[in-house]
Design a protein around this motif. Structure first.
Motif, mmCIF file in Angstrom:
data_model
loop_
_atom_site.group_PDB
_atom_site.id
_atom_site.type_symbol
_atom_site.label_atom_id
_atom_site.label_comp_id
_atom_site.label_asym_id
_atom_site.label_seq_id
_atom_site.Cartn_x
_atom_site.Cartn_y
_atom_site.Cartn_z
ATOM 1 N N GLY A 16 0.509 -1.380 0.029
ATOM 2 C CA GLY A 16 -0.102 -0.248 -0.398
ATOM 3 C C GLY A 16 0.734 1.446 0.153
ATOM 4 N N SER A 17 0.397 2.181 0.412
ATOM 5 C CA SER A 17 0.443 3.548 -0.099
ATOM 6 C C SER A 17 0.040 4.625 1.184
ATOM 7 C CB SER A 17 0.876 4.684 -1.139
ATOM 8 O OG SER A 17 1.118 4.139 -2.338
ATOM 9 N N LEU A 18 1.228 5.796 1.491
ATOM 10 C CA LEU A 18 1.110 6.741 2.279
ATOM 11 C C LEU A 18 2.012 7.493 2.289
ATOM 12 C CD1 LEU A 18 1.055 5.034 5.910
ATOM 13 C CD2 LEU A 18 -1.445 5.985 5.095
ATOM 14 N N ARG A 19 1.091 8.996 2.654
ATOM 15 C CA ARG A 19 1.271 10.363 1.838
ATOM 16 C C ARG A 19 2.117 10.870 3.587
ATOM 17 N NH1 ARG A 19 3.070 13.610 -1.683
ATOM 18 N NH2 ARG A 19 2.826 15.636 -1.802
ATOM 19 N N LEU A 20 3.597 11.447 4.120
ATOM 20 C CA LEU A 20 3.013 11.931 5.501
ATOM 21 C C LEU A 20 3.384 13.225 4.587
ATOM 22 C CD1 LEU A 20 6.385 9.914 6.373
ATOM 23 C CD2 LEU A 20 3.515 9.689 7.097
ATOM 24 N N SER A 21 2.798 14.575 5.604
ATOM 25 C CA SER A 21 3.497 15.702 5.354
ATOM 26 C C SER A 21 3.906 16.337 6.613
ATOM 27 C CB SER A 21 2.208 16.626 5.456
ATOM 28 O OG SER A 21 1.714 15.831 4.257
ATOM 29 N N CYS A 22 4.613 17.375 6.523
ATOM 30 C CA CYS A 22 5.747 18.459 7.752
ATOM 31 C C CYS A 22 4.969 19.587 7.784
ATOM 32 C CB CYS A 22 6.568 17.552 8.141
ATOM 33 S SG CYS A 22 7.932 18.763 8.647
ATOM 34 N N VAL A 23 4.629 20.322 8.135
ATOM 35 C CA VAL A 23 4.238 21.647 7.811
ATOM 36 C C VAL A 23 6.013 23.003 9.078
ATOM 37 C CG1 VAL A 23 2.894 23.587 8.943
ATOM 38 C CG2 VAL A 23 2.116 21.445 7.542
ATOM 39 N N ALA A 24 6.170 23.495 8.720
ATOM 40 C CA ALA A 24 7.073 24.350 9.711
ATOM 41 C C ALA A 24 6.625 25.526 9.647
ATOM 42 C CB ALA A 24 8.601 24.565 9.348
ATOM 43 N N SER A 25 7.053 26.140 11.521
ATOM 44 C CA SER A 25 6.330 27.291 11.635
ATOM 45 C C SER A 25 7.650 28.268 12.193
ATOM 46 C CB SER A 25 4.967 27.456 12.917
ATOM 47 O OG SER A 25 5.414 26.329 13.284
ATOM 48 N N GLY A 26 7.577 29.459 12.991
ATOM 49 C CA GLY A 26 8.766 29.503 13.562
ATOM 50 C C GLY A 26 10.064 30.350 13.082
ATOM 51 N N ARG A 27 9.520 29.897 11.755
ATOM 52 C CA ARG A 27 11.025 30.441 10.811
ATOM 53 C C ARG A 27 10.505 28.999 9.704
ATOM 54 N NH1 ARG A 27 17.092 28.849 10.445
ATOM 55 N NH2 ARG A 27 16.429 28.790 8.175
ATOM 56 N N THR A 28 11.789 30.365 7.964
ATOM 57 C CA THR A 28 11.198 29.588 7.139
ATOM 58 C C THR A 28 12.489 28.838 6.983
ATOM 59 O OG1 THR A 28 12.391 31.372 5.697
ATOM 60 C CG2 THR A 28 9.962 31.848 6.124
ATOM 61 N N PHE A 29 12.144 28.061 6.025
ATOM 62 C CA PHE A 29 13.210 26.772 6.184
ATOM 63 C C PHE A 29 13.320 26.841 3.835
ATOM 64 C CE2 PHE A 29 14.387 25.470 9.441
ATOM 65 C CZ PHE A 29 13.201 25.158 10.369
ATOM 66 N N THR A 30 13.402 28.192 3.376
ATOM 67 C CA THR A 30 13.766 28.224 1.740
ATOM 68 C C THR A 30 14.951 28.240 1.602
ATOM 69 O OG1 THR A 30 13.534 30.587 2.564
ATOM 70 C CG2 THR A 30 11.545 29.628 1.550
ATOM 71 N N SER A 31 15.813 28.460 2.247
ATOM 72 C CA SER A 31 17.172 28.385 1.813
ATOM 73 C C SER A 31 18.032 26.701 2.244
ATOM 74 C CB SER A 31 18.037 29.087 3.262
ATOM 75 O OG SER A 31 17.662 30.638 1.396
ATOM 76 N N SER A 32 17.493 25.891 3.376
ATOM 77 C CA SER A 32 18.190 24.799 4.004
ATOM 78 C C SER A 32 17.100 23.317 4.060
ATOM 79 C CB SER A 32 17.386 25.379 5.671
ATOM 80 O OG SER A 32 18.052 26.660 6.046
ATOM 81 N N ALA A 33 17.782 23.095 3.414
ATOM 82 C CA ALA A 33 17.240 20.820 3.283
ATOM 83 C C ALA A 33 16.642 20.756 4.436
ATOM 84 C CB ALA A 33 18.451 20.263 3.237
ATOM 85 N N MET A 34 15.377 20.237 3.859
ATOM 86 C CA MET A 34 14.433 19.642 4.870
ATOM 87 C C MET A 34 14.326 18.117 4.901
ATOM 88 S SD MET A 34 11.392 22.023 4.967
ATOM 89 C CE MET A 34 10.921 21.550 6.101
ATOM 90 N N GLY A 35 14.030 17.067 5.919
ATOM 91 C CA GLY A 35 14.469 15.774 5.578
ATOM 92 C C GLY A 35 13.176 14.720 5.639
ATOM 93 N N TRP A 36 13.368 13.307 6.155
ATOM 94 C CA TRP A 36 12.517 12.497 6.740
ATOM 95 C C TRP A 36 14.146 11.879 7.141
ATOM 96 C CZ3 TRP A 36 8.059 12.986 8.429
ATOM 97 C CH2 TRP A 36 6.782 13.980 6.620
ATOM 98 N N PHE A 37 13.584 11.078 8.559
ATOM 99 C CA PHE A 37 14.359 9.880 9.324
ATOM 100 C C PHE A 37 13.591 8.652 9.673
ATOM 101 C CE2 PHE A 37 18.061 11.117 9.006
ATOM 102 C CZ PHE A 37 18.521 13.010 8.479
ATOM 103 N N ARG A 38 14.121 8.150 10.245
ATOM 104 C CA ARG A 38 12.734 6.754 11.059
ATOM 105 C C ARG A 38 13.612 6.349 12.469
ATOM 106 N NH1 ARG A 38 11.640 2.699 5.687
ATOM 107 N NH2 ARG A 38 13.427 1.839 5.434
#
Length: 127
Positions: A16-38
């Motif tokens: 099957g499939s799932l879609r994870l989402s992450c919303v950031a607040s408090g600062r912008t990350f337009t110039s920084s990498a974002m990622g997922w770990f488990r």
């Protein structure tokens, strides 16, 4: 105060499939990498995928071809589309963000170099 909030976890059968989402607040990350770990029970937290501000994506070999990371920089969000899920994908998934721009592939895929973390969302895949 910076906050990363994940959503979209749940239980699914193998294949099957799932879609994870992450919303950031408090600062912008337009110039920084974002990622997922488990982190699976009894195991260390491991790299899953990272996407740079320019859209370059890196994946762990175990998920390459099945997972797709994407981001919407103006909305300060990052997502992880997970297809063909396997029982081994069962873990708590964490969203993470870098504090500043980074070019090193090694540092973009290393847990200890990410400054900001979400609280995690559980993904359970039954076989």
């Amino acid at each position: 105060q910076v906050q990363l909030v994940e959503s979209g976890g749940g239980s699914v059968e193998a294949g099957g499939s799932l879609r994870l989402s992450c919303v950031a607040s408090g600062r912008t990350f337009t110039s920084s990498a974002m990622g997922w770990f488990r982190q699976a029970p009894g195991k260390e937290r491991e790299f899953v995928a990272t996407i740079t501000s320019g859209g370059t994506a890196y994946y762990a070999s175990s998920v390459k071809g099945r997972f797709t990371i994407s981001r919407n920089s103006p909305q300060n969000t990052v997502s992880l589309q997970m297809n063909s899920l396997k029982a081994d994908d069962t873990a708590v998934y964490y969203c993470a963000a870098k504090q500043r721009p980074e070019a090193s592939r090694r540092r973009l895929t290393t847990r200890g170099t990410f400054a900001y973390w979400g609280q995690g969302t559980q993904v359970t895949v039954s076989s």
